[in-house]
Design a protein around this motif. Sequence first.
Motif, mmCIF file in Angstrom:
data_model
loop_
_atom_site.group_PDB
_atom_site.id
_atom_site.type_symbol
_atom_site.label_atom_id
_atom_site.label_comp_id
_atom_site.label_asym_id
_atom_site.label_seq_id
_atom_site.Cartn_x
_atom_site.Cartn_y
_atom_site.Cartn_z
ATOM 1 N N MET A 155 0.009 30.901 16.200
ATOM 2 C CA MET A 155 -0.918 29.867 16.659
ATOM 3 C C MET A 155 -0.642 29.527 18.109
ATOM 4 N N MET A 156 -1.568 28.800 18.701
ATOM 5 C CA MET A 156 -1.405 28.316 20.071
ATOM 6 C C MET A 156 -1.938 26.892 20.138
ATOM 7 N N ASN A 157 -1.098 25.995 20.635
ATOM 8 C CA ASN A 157 -1.445 24.572 20.760
ATOM 9 C C ASN A 157 -2.030 24.009 19.470
ATOM 10 N N GLY A 158 -1.381 24.361 18.358
ATOM 11 C CA GLY A 158 -1.742 23.821 17.055
ATOM 12 C C GLY A 158 -2.920 24.489 16.382
ATOM 13 N N LYS A 159 -3.542 25.461 17.050
ATOM 14 C CA LYS A 159 -4.689 26.163 16.478
ATOM 15 C C LYS A 159 -4.279 27.558 16.019
ATOM 16 N N ARG A 160 -4.567 27.859 14.780
ATOM 17 C CA ARG A 160 -4.189 29.151 14.220
ATOM 18 C C ARG A 160 -5.067 30.258 14.796
ATOM 19 N N ALA A 161 -4.464 31.414 15.057
ATOM 20 C CA ALA A 161 -5.204 32.566 15.590
ATOM 21 C C ALA A 161 -4.745 33.828 14.875
ATOM 22 N N THR A 162 -5.711 34.614 14.413
ATOM 23 C CA THR A 162 -5.389 35.869 13.736
ATOM 24 C C THR A 162 -5.989 37.079 14.450
ATOM 25 N N ASP A 163 -6.686 36.822 15.575
ATOM 26 C CA ASP A 163 -7.257 37.921 16.349
ATOM 27 C C ASP A 163 -7.190 37.574 17.830
ATOM 28 N N ILE A 164 -7.295 38.592 18.664
ATOM 29 C CA ILE A 164 -7.155 38.412 20.109
ATOM 30 C C ILE A 164 -8.271 37.549 20.682
ATOM 31 N N GLU A 165 -9.490 37.708 20.177
ATOM 32 C CA GLU A 165 -10.616 36.939 20.697
ATOM 33 C C GLU A 165 -10.388 35.440 20.525
ATOM 34 N N THR A 166 -9.901 35.048 19.340
ATOM 35 C CA THR A 166 -9.634 33.634 19.080
ATOM 36 C C THR A 166 -8.503 33.128 19.967
ATOM 37 N N LEU A 167 -7.432 33.917 20.077
ATOM 38 C CA LEU A 167 -6.300 33.504 20.901
ATOM 39 C C LEU A 167 -6.704 33.367 22.364
ATOM 40 N N ARG A 168 -7.511 34.310 22.857
ATOM 41 C CA ARG A 168 -7.964 34.243 24.246
ATOM 42 C C ARG A 168 -8.817 32.988 24.468
ATOM 43 N N SER A 169 -9.674 32.662 23.499
ATOM 44 C CA SER A 169 -10.515 31.485 23.622
ATOM 45 C C SER A 169 -9.668 30.215 23.721
#
Length: 243
Positions: free
Chosen positions: A79-93
């Motif tokens: 996750m990043m800043n408390g938001k879960r991410a399972t793909d690069i697009e979400t993490l980049r956003s």
Amino acid sequence: MKLQKLSILLASVLILVPHILEARQAQTMTFDASTSLILQEFTALLAIEEDEIRVRLQMSRSDNESGEDRLETGDVILMMNGKRATDIETLRSIYEGIEDSEEIKIGVRRGEERFIMSAKKGDVPEGHGNRQVMSFETDVEGVAPVMAPELGSVLLDREEKIAIERILEPLLPDALKSENIQGYFITSLNGNTYESAQDLVNALSEIEVGDEISLELEKDGDEKSITFSKAEPRGNFSISTGN
């Protein structure tokens, strides 16, 4: 003509150098913008592996940093800043939504251990340089650029000639650093002529490390002859194109 945007991703040139010199051969790693993300603040390149976001390359050059102070190859980003991410697009956003100088907190899994790492957006650890992502535009439509690691250059078929379209400074051989070759056409390699940039790059790849590379170049009537020995590879990179 329509401009075609090209994006080049240098795959951790600096961190690959010692491994390449030790193995005496290049390791091929190819990434593109849809499947990878460089977090300059953590000096790491992330990519999808086994349906998880993993650290594929750790670009830190400091031997004084402990594993607790930096990401390691194989770490999973949860996750990043408390938001879960399972793909690069979400993490980049999520990443792009963080303002400069704001804190980035990433959740990391390393084996059975889980922990949080943090850094300020825009901060690059001392000695690590800038992001290793570059882009440029060309007016040649429908022609794919070709990478020539031996020349530290991007080549392009232009006007039925092979043009040195772009210099990649981190990969440029020492023997070519004093030469201004960007924009020149390659008229021959080791006395042979080639119909396309890809054919020339294939010929370069067959030359053994330490053997001679002899180039004949021409630009607006100015001719150059350059001869040097093929050096050990300094790293690998990939290119993606977009309209």
